[in-house]
Every structure is written in C-alpha cells, then in structure tokens.
Enzyme design. Structure first.
Site, PDB file in Angstrom:
ATOM      1  N   THR A 188     -31.226  21.390-102.662  1.00  0.00           N
ATOM      2  CA  THR A 188     -30.486  22.594-102.270  1.00  0.00           C
ATOM      3  C   THR A 188     -29.854  22.427-100.972  1.00  0.00           C
ATOM      4  OG1 THR A 188     -30.899  24.617-101.108  1.00  0.00           O
ATOM      5  CG2 THR A 188     -32.293  24.224-102.935  1.00  0.00           C
ATOM      6  N   GLU A 239     -36.833  19.525 -94.375  1.00  0.00           N
ATOM      7  CA  GLU A 239     -37.731  20.680 -94.389  1.00  0.00           C
ATOM      8  C   GLU A 239     -39.065  20.399 -95.071  1.00  0.00           C
ATOM      9  OE1 GLU A 239     -35.523  23.986 -95.966  1.00  0.00           O
ATOM     10  OE2 GLU A 239     -34.139  24.040 -94.282  1.00  0.00           O
ATOM     11  N   GLU A 315     -29.303  22.510 -89.204  1.00  0.00           N
ATOM     12  CA  GLU A 315     -28.846  23.301 -90.351  1.00  0.00           C
ATOM     13  C   GLU A 315     -28.916  24.760 -89.959  1.00  0.00           C
ATOM     14  OE1 GLU A 315     -30.225  22.289 -94.318  1.00  0.00           O
ATOM     15  OE2 GLU A 315     -30.246  24.417 -94.847  1.00  0.00           O
TER      16      GLU A 315
END
Length: 726
Positions: A188, A239, A315
């Site tokens: 994603t 992440e 990000e």
C-alpha cells in the site's frame, strides 16, 4: 527482480516512466532518449503494479540546477486593485501594489508598505549563520502501486502528467521521487514486501540477513546497469520491524559493491525505537544517514534530534487532493521544519492513478486514473508544492530565523548562500488543512499584519518576486498566481504582509517561477462497457497487461514457446509461494479490472490450470473490495479446479457457496469460462455449455471484474472479454 526503496536523479526517473519498461538508455544528454532493450527483461522491469499491489521502483532524488541571481531587495503592500493585472508596475515610492488574475474578477489581496501597516515583526537574518540543509520535497510512487494506470496513458498525456509532477519551473517540480520496488506482495517505496523465498517459509525478511541484503543491493546495481539510475537512498522495511544486525550488514554490502554513495534511511515508521537504538549503538549510529518517520504531525522527538542525523518526514500527506488536502500539504511543508526540524517531506502519493473505490482514493498530488480516455486533473496540491519546489533546491539552507506567526500560520526562509532568498508564508486554518492523520490539535488563525525585516546579507535585496495562493471558496480561490514584483528600495529591508486565512505566499529573488500549462486533456469517460484483451504481444512495453490491477499475486505477459497456436501469448500468474507480506494479502491471487459501478455484466475468459489435483482458477464480477481489504472481498466468483469440481461463491475466501458440483476438468488443458450476472441472478458456462443457471445472488450490487487463482500457483488466462450494461 522485485523489492526495496531508493533514490535517483529526478530527470532520469521521470524519463523511465515515460519510456517503455524494459528499455534502457543509450548515451544521449537529454529528452528524448534513444531506447534499446536489455537482455534481461525481468531485471529491467522497474515500474508500478496496481493499487493494493506490488510495484517496481525506488526513491529518486532530483537536485536540479541552481540558478544564481544578483541579490536584490523587496517591498510588499496589501491593497485592492481596481481590476486584475492592472496594478501599477511603477517601481518607485514606498507603497507598491500588485494584482493577479484577469479583468472583471475580484482583485487578489496585495502586500502593503511597512510604513502603513502596524504589526509584529519577524527578522530574516543570516548574520549568525544558517539553519539546516534542505533536502527537498518529494512524493511516493508506490505503496499500493499508486501509479498503476499511469503507464497505460497514451502520449502526449502521459508526458504532460509527468511534466506537471517533475519538470523544473513548470508544476510541482518535485525534487524527490520515492518508489517501491515490489516484493510480490500486497502493498500500500523501500521494501513493503519481500519475495517469499527470502523468508524460507517465514513471514520475516531477516531469516538470512546476507541474502536479503544481497537481494536489495542487486536491485540497486540492476537499476544502474539496465536503466542508468543512480540510487541515493535505501530503506529497511516500510512501517515494520527493523533489525539492527541487518542494517549493519546492508551497509557493509553496499560498501563492498562500491555503493558508498547510497545512504541508509531508517526506519520509515515512528521516531522510536530507532532513535534510542542509535544512541545506544555507536556502529548503528554511524551507518544510518537519515531517520525517516511517517506522519509525524510536524513534530520530532528529543532522542531523534540528539542523534545529530538528518530528520525526514519520509511519508506524509495521504489525504484527498481537494483544497483541504492542499491546505494540509501547505501547512506541513512549512511546519515539518518549523516544529520538527525535518529537512525533507515526501507525500504519499505522487499521483492518484488507480481505480476509484480502492482504499485512499484520490490521495495523490494530482489525479490520472483514465488511460482509456486520456483525462487527468491537475489538483491544487500541485500548485501548493510549487510555492516551495520552484524556488528552492536540495542543498539550499534554511535560515535559523523561521517560526510561527503571531495570529496563526508559519513562515520559513531558505537561501542558496549565493545571494538568493526564498520566503514561504502560510496561514492555513484548521478546517482547511486537516490531514488524514494524525489527529490535528485545535488552533486558530485570524487576519493579521506581519512585518518582515531582511537583515545580514539580505538587507540590500532590491526586489522580490511574489506568488500567491488562496484556498477555500471558489469565488476567492487562486492557485499559484504571480503578483507584481515587490521593490524594497528605501525601505531598509522591511515589508509587511496583510494575511487572511488559508493563504500561501512565496517571496523570492528567483525569477524562474512559472505556472506551466497544456491544452485541456480529453473529457472524462467511464471505463469502456465492452473490453477485450487477447494479450497477443510478443514484446510488450510493460510486463503487466493494461488496466489489470493485481491485488494479490503477480499477473504478467507470458509467451508459450511450445505453443504456436491461439494461446502462444497469454497472461500468467507467476507466484508459486506466498511473499513476505506487508498487509493482509488474500490467500488467493486476484487482479481486478473495469468500473466499480458495473452491476450487470458478462465475463468470458480462457483459463489454463498448471497445478495438478489442487490447482484452481476463477473469473468474477461485482468484486467490491481491494487493496488492504482484499481478503474480505465479496462478489460472484466462478471457480474450476483440477480435481474435477466447480464452485460458485459470494466471496473470494470461499465461505459463501452458491453452487457446487463435479465437471470434467483437468490440468494443462484450456477451458473457456463464461459468467453472466443480471440483477439477482447469475449463470455460468464451461466451453459454451451451461454449467449452472439462474443462481440467486444477493450482494454486492456492483463492483469490478476479476481473474485469479485458488492459491499461489502458476495459471494462465487468455482472450479476456467483459461486456457490462452501462
């Protein structure tokens, strides 16, 4: 090869998006490039996948050429002009006016002489040295294969889109492109997923540290060898958990391969625990060059600052690209440095070039999701970006004298150290600048006068160019309008701005700014109601078929060298093991296509099961979910299996069974499946003969068409056809 995150020259990067995948560059200094084909097509495929899909690329860093102008000095006023672009261009006296727009429309608010406007004072001074080095503004192409549909745009529209994003002094003029190098999984840049073989049966990339590091380093070397891309930064795992030993191994392997210039950024998650780990481990502190955090809310932490490393918001944004999203972007571009000393901010995502109704729809800096029509939209975040990117370059320095405005908003100032100065002032209100994440605390912005004093080497600047944006009501809205330049002769380097809510000003010595434009693109059109693809391409531009968006698995063009007949060229699902996933991939592979609004439709496709006994394939309609939600997707799924059975289910997972039975099916044989959905009824045919008829289906009412496999297995598809009642 698939995996990793990196950076490269922005001009090289955009050219690789312009040209066919699998093409490399022969020596030619600029656009256009002469293309030649690599010998290894797989390694050369550096391109995006489909939203919620894997993607192929890295982090690209564009420094650009610095422009040196003679130092000058300015004076600004805020008054209403009688008509737009009719403001006086006289450069004398102490009160100057400027206006932008076209005749007959309301005038843009202007800047007002310091002598006429009382208010707080803000000093811009380099006498005591400079602040931190500016590393640039960028965006992510990936993390969901967000540029999936972009590659299918016809010319000239694809190049126009890329110009709005990257061309210097034209549009967003981005300095950094961060791109995911896909790892075969649901995603994603940097590694979101990794190929399954790196995990040796575990959903963990650190089972063999040297193997994973070698994989990433090989990708960097392949990018250079096949595409002449110089990668500047490499990440760890998006992440997700970092491994201290892996980071050290990666650094050693980079150095061993002569890639000392490639810097490591970690950990693309939160500021902690990576910052504390660096303070406790001197070797780790040495090998990490940048601490990258995601969605930091404009703030960093003490431990991160104590490392002495560059801090990036690696990000951010992730917000729909309307004016609220533009306000979010304007606020964080300034305040990430003012509050958190972050010297680079990277937006997720670059361009919303994926189907609507997938997660985070239209969360790109601009929108380009109709390659079939050529339509695209230059959204307001493009012009908010330009306020910073067109008047700075990586390698410039922030002034120490930056901060918040007395009645809300912020200001930053940057210099190239050669006499140039750029000042960016924003007054975004909370309601006009709320990002999707994190939660934004309450604050207030109100009308104010802000007086600026240019000191030090800037005190003799005679002139500043002025660019203006106003977000909000359409009657008051302006995007990146150039006002009359501001003269500061006899003003002692002092000027005052009258500031309203939701405004953005850039005042700069640079005269190269430009609001670029092209003729309007074609009008928006829905996905074609009738769509056919026979995949007959012996050397396709891209490994993926146009408009198919892989949600789990990898569907690529394939050549059956032993088949000279109808099925010589096909689309093949090529993963035979589950990747190391980032998100909740499905247990089945699936690629979607079409219009989410489709309800009644007929889908026909030739299918070829390659796995004996346990192999299976499907076609589907009304598929209602994708991306990170793909595991729970519902629709009407028509399956056949190599064990001689068929099934009709209401979901991808196979929990809702509408029909099932036995049928003469075997592996390594071509079959034609037909699925018809009309209202609450569905029917299916195998090789033109009815297999099940008028089966009642309840939900969903609409969705995409799709193809896929029962597991991570080889299978082929050909002669795909869909006809929807539009």
């Amino acid at each position: 090869m698939r995996s990793a995150k990196c950076a490269e020259s922005g001009r090289e990067a955009t050219e690789n998006l312009r040209k066919p995948a699998g093409a490399t560059r022969e020596s030619s200094p600029g656009f256009p490039l002469k293309l030649r084909r690599p010998h290894d097509r797989n390694l050369a495929r550096i391109q995006d996948g489909g939203t919620g899909v894997r993607s192929r690329l890295a982090l690209l860093h564009h420094g650009g050429d610095r422009t040196r102008l003679l130092g000058c000095q300015c004076h600004v006023t805020h008054t209403m002009a009688e008509s737009l672009f009719q403001a006086s261009r006289q450069r004398q006296g102490k009160v100057m006016t400027a206006a932008a727009g076209s005749a007959g429309r309301a005038a843009v608010p202007l800047l007002l002489c310091a002598l006429l406007a009382p208010g707080g004072g803000y000093v811009l001074d380099d006498s005591d040295g400079l602040g931190l080095e500016f590393d640039g503004v960028g965006a992510v192409s990936g993390g969901g294969a967000t540029s999936r549909l972009l590659v299918n745009y016809p010319e000239p529209y694809r190049s126009e889109i890329l110009d709005y994003l990257f061309k210097p002094n034209f549009g967003a003029s981005l300095h950094i492109l961060k791109v995911e190098i896909g790892g075969d999984g649901q995603t994603t840049g940097l590694p979101w997923s990794f190929p399954g073989w790196l995990g040796k049966g575990f959903n963990w990339p650190y089972v063999n540290l040297h193997l994973t590091a070698y994989y990433v380093v090989s990708w960097i070397m392949g990018a250079k060898h096949y595409h002449d891309l110089d990668i500047d930064y490499i990440g760890i795992w998006n992440e997700r958990s970092f491994d201290i030993s892996y980071i050290k191994v990666l650094r050693k392997m980079l150095n061993y391969q002569g890639l000392q210039h490639v810097k490591i950024i970690a950990s693309d998650n939160l500021w902690e625990p990576i910052s504390a780990a660096m303070l406790l481990d001197t070797e780790l502190l040495k090998v990490i060059d940048v601490i990258g955090a995601h969605y930091p809310g404009t703030h960093s932490v003490k431990e991160a600052k104590l490392t002495g490393k560059k801090l990036w918001s690696s990000e951010d944004f992730s917000t729909p690209n309307d004016d609220v999203g533009a306000g979010c972007w304007a606020r964080i571009l300034n305040q990430n440095y003012v509050n958190g000393y972050m010297t680079s901010t990277i937006a997720w995502n670059l361009v919303a070039s994926y189907y609507d109704n997938l997660p985070y729809e239209r969360c790109g800096l601009m929108t380009a999701q109709e390659p079939w029509s050529g339509h695209y939209i230059v959204e307001s975040p493009i012009w908010v970006s330009a306020h910073t990117t067109q008047f700075t370059q990586p390698g410039w320095y922030y002034l120490k004298t930056v901060g918040h405005l007395e009645k809300g908003g912020s200001y930053v100032a940057l210099t190239d150290g050669l006499g140039n100065l750029t000042i960016i002032v924003e007054t975004m209100s909370r309601r006009q600048s709320e990002c999707i994440r994190p939660i934004l605390p309450y604050f207030n912005v109100s009308k104010q006068f802000a007086t600026f004093f240019l000191k030090g080497s800037f005190s003799e600047i005679p002139e500043l160019q002025v660019w203006y944006t106003k977000l909000g009501k359409s009657s008051e809205r302006y995007l990146f309008k150039q006002l009359d330049s501001l003269w500061l002769r006899d003003s002692d380097g002092k000027f005052t701005l009258e500031l309203q809510e939701d405004e953005l000003f850039t005042l700069t010595t640079l005269t190269t700014g430009r609001k670029g434009s092209y003729p309007l693109p074609p009008k928006s059109q829905p996905f074609p109601c009738t769509y056919t693809d026979d995949f007959d391409d012996d050397y396709p531009y891209f490994s993926e078929a146009p408009n198919f968006a892989d949600q789990t698995g990898v569907f690529e063009y394939y050549t059956n060298i032993e088949d000279s007949g109808e099925h010589r060229f096909t689309l093949r699902q090529v993963l035979n093991q589950r990747p190391i996933t980032w998100a909740a991939d499905a247990s089945n592979t699936i690629s979607i296509i079409g219009d989410y609004k489709w309800s009644n439709m007929t889908i026909r496709c030739d299918v070829y099961i390659e796995t004996p006994e346990v192999g299976g394939v499907f076609i589907a309609g009304r598929v209602n979910k994708g991306g990170t939600l793909i595991r729970s997707a519902q629709g009407i799924f028509f399956w056949i299996f190599a064990n001689g059975s068929y099934r009709v289910t209401g979901d991808l997972a196979g929990w809702i069974v509408y029909a099932a039975g036995r049928v003469r099916i075997m592996e390594k044989t071509w079959y034609t499946l037909t699925l018809t959905i009309k209202g609450h009824l569905s029917s299916g045919m195998l090789d033109g003969k009815s297999l099940w008829n008028n089966t009642h289906v309840l939900f969903p009412k609409n969705g995409w068409a799709a193809i896929g496999t029962h597991s991570f297995e080889f299978a082929q598809f050909d002669n795909f056809h869909v006809e929807a009642a539009c």
